[in-house]
Each structure stands twice: as structure tokens, then as C-alpha cells.
Design a protein around this motif. Structure first.
Motif, PDB file in Angstrom:
ATOM      1  N   ILE A 292       0.982  -1.382  -0.009  1.00 43.72           N
ATOM      2  CA  ILE A 292       0.039  -0.025  -0.055  1.00 43.72           C
ATOM      3  C   ILE A 292       0.977   1.218   0.066  1.00 43.72           C
ATOM      4  CG2 ILE A 292      -2.032   1.088   1.147  1.00 43.72           C
ATOM      5  CD1 ILE A 292      -2.551  -1.673  -0.085  1.00 43.72           C
TER       6      ILE A 292
ATOM      7  N   SER B 220      -4.872   2.054  -1.446  1.00 40.92           N
ATOM      8  CA  SER B 220      -5.147   1.340  -0.028  1.00 40.92           C
ATOM      9  C   SER B 220      -5.246   0.013  -0.751  1.00 40.92           C
ATOM     10  CB  SER B 220      -6.454   1.930   0.138  1.00 40.92           C
ATOM     11  OG  SER B 220      -7.501   1.647  -0.533  1.00 40.92           O
ATOM     12  N   ASP B 221      -5.832  -0.922   0.443  1.00 44.64           N
ATOM     13  CA  ASP B 221      -6.217  -2.331   0.308  1.00 44.64           C
ATOM     14  C   ASP B 221      -7.409  -2.460  -0.553  1.00 44.64           C
ATOM     15  OD1 ASP B 221      -7.688  -1.607   2.179  1.00 44.64           O
ATOM     16  OD2 ASP B 221      -7.564  -3.265   3.462  1.00 44.64           O
ATOM     17  N   THR B 222      -8.167  -1.295  -0.909  1.00 46.23           N
ATOM     18  CA  THR B 222      -9.117  -1.275  -1.665  1.00 46.23           C
ATOM     19  C   THR B 222      -9.111  -0.378  -2.781  1.00 46.23           C
ATOM     20  OG1 THR B 222     -10.517   0.291  -0.477  1.00 46.23           O
ATOM     21  CG2 THR B 222     -11.011  -1.804   0.075  1.00 46.23           C
TER      22      THR B 222
ATOM     23  N   MET C 194      -8.131  -7.543  -2.301  1.00 45.17           N
ATOM     24  CA  MET C 194      -6.889  -8.239  -2.173  1.00 45.17           C
ATOM     25  C   MET C 194      -7.229  -9.269  -1.343  1.00 45.17           C
ATOM     26  SD  MET C 194      -4.208  -5.271  -2.484  1.00 45.17           S
ATOM     27  CE  MET C 194      -2.580  -6.074  -2.596  1.00 45.17           C
TER      28      MET C 194
ATOM     29  N   GLU D 282      -4.940 -12.194   0.595  1.00 45.52           N
ATOM     30  CA  GLU D 282      -3.621 -12.758   1.146  1.00 45.52           C
ATOM     31  C   GLU D 282      -3.510 -14.242   1.093  1.00 45.52           C
ATOM     32  OE1 GLU D 282       0.191 -11.563   3.739  1.00 45.52           O
ATOM     33  OE2 GLU D 282      -1.621 -11.700   4.972  1.00 45.52           O
TER      34      GLU D 282
ATOM     35  N   TYR E  13      -0.546 -12.119  -2.995  1.00 42.55           N
ATOM     36  CA  TYR E  13      -1.960 -11.887  -3.146  1.00 42.55           C
ATOM     37  C   TYR E  13      -2.708 -12.306  -4.309  1.00 42.55           C
ATOM     38  CZ  TYR E  13      -0.463  -8.915   0.676  1.00 42.55           C
ATOM     39  OH  TYR E  13      -0.154  -8.563   1.974  1.00 42.55           O
TER      40      TYR E  13
ATOM     41  N   ALA F 198      -5.413 -10.703  -6.112  1.00 42.49           N
ATOM     42  CA  ALA F 198      -6.116  -9.052  -6.415  1.00 42.49           C
ATOM     43  C   ALA F 198      -7.134  -9.238  -7.537  1.00 42.49           C
ATOM     44  CB  ALA F 198      -5.265  -8.028  -6.465  1.00 42.49           C
TER      45      ALA F 198
END
Length: 104
Positions: A7, A27-29, A51, A53, A59, A61
Motif C-alpha cells: 500500500i 489502499s487495500d481497496t 486483495m 492474502e 496476494y 487481487a
């Protein structure tokens, strides 16, 4: 094994030929992808991503683009490898593997 920070970082994805992109993980989104080569292939777009893990530094995604193209990546940040599966339309399914490197 040290966790690799994704990130806030940018990565170059090189699938070969015209398929070279920059991934900017906000970001993770949310992520922006953009073609690196000036060949008219693709346009930058910010997408909502999920994402998951799989193991430390690896990951899955996935996201859907405005064009309704769906993309699923397996991104191995530890080994610098990425695999993608792309559904462009109901009759076109693309698969590529390439390199994944952090860029500034």
C-alpha cells in the motif's frame, strides 16, 4: 520472512510486448493501473480492488473495469512474479505471466 509493504507503493508489471503497466496501490481497496508504454494500448483507470492474502507477500487481487473487463492477478511480491486472467468479453479470456518490480 519480512512482510513487503504494498500500500502506497507503485509497481511495474511486465507481461511482455505491449502489456507493460504501472500499478499504484492507494489502499487495500483502491488501485490505479496505467500503461507504461506510449502505444495507445489501454488508458489509466482507478479501480476498486479486493486483495486476498494467499500467503505472506502473495496476494490474489481482482477488480472490474469501466469497460466491464474483469481482471484477476496473483501477485507474488517476494519473488517478483505476477499471473493474470482477464475476461474482456464473453468470448475472450486472456492469461499472462510476467514480472513485478517496485518503482519510484
Amino acid at each position: 520472512m519480512q512482510k513487503i509493504q504494498v500500500i502506497g507503493k507503485k509497481f511495474k508489471v511486465n507481461f511482455g510486448g505491449e502489456f507493460v503497466f504501472q500499478l499504484d496501490f492507494h489502499s487495500d481497496t483502491e488501485m490505479t493501473y496505467a500503461p507504461i508504454l506510449d502505444n495507445g494500448f489501454g488508458t489509466p483507470e482507478t479501480v476498486r480492488i479486493t486483495m486476498v492474502e494467499i500467503r505472506p507477500n502473495v496476494y490474489m487481487a481482482y477488480w472490474k473495469e469501466k469497460s466491464n473487463t474483469t481482471v484477476v492477478h496473483v501477485e507474488d511480491f517476494e519473488n517478483g512474479v505476477v499471473h493474470t486472467n482477464i475476461t474482456v468479453d464473453k468470448d475472450t479470456f486472456l492469461n499472462f505471466s510476467g514480472t513485478l518490480t517496485e518503482i519510484n
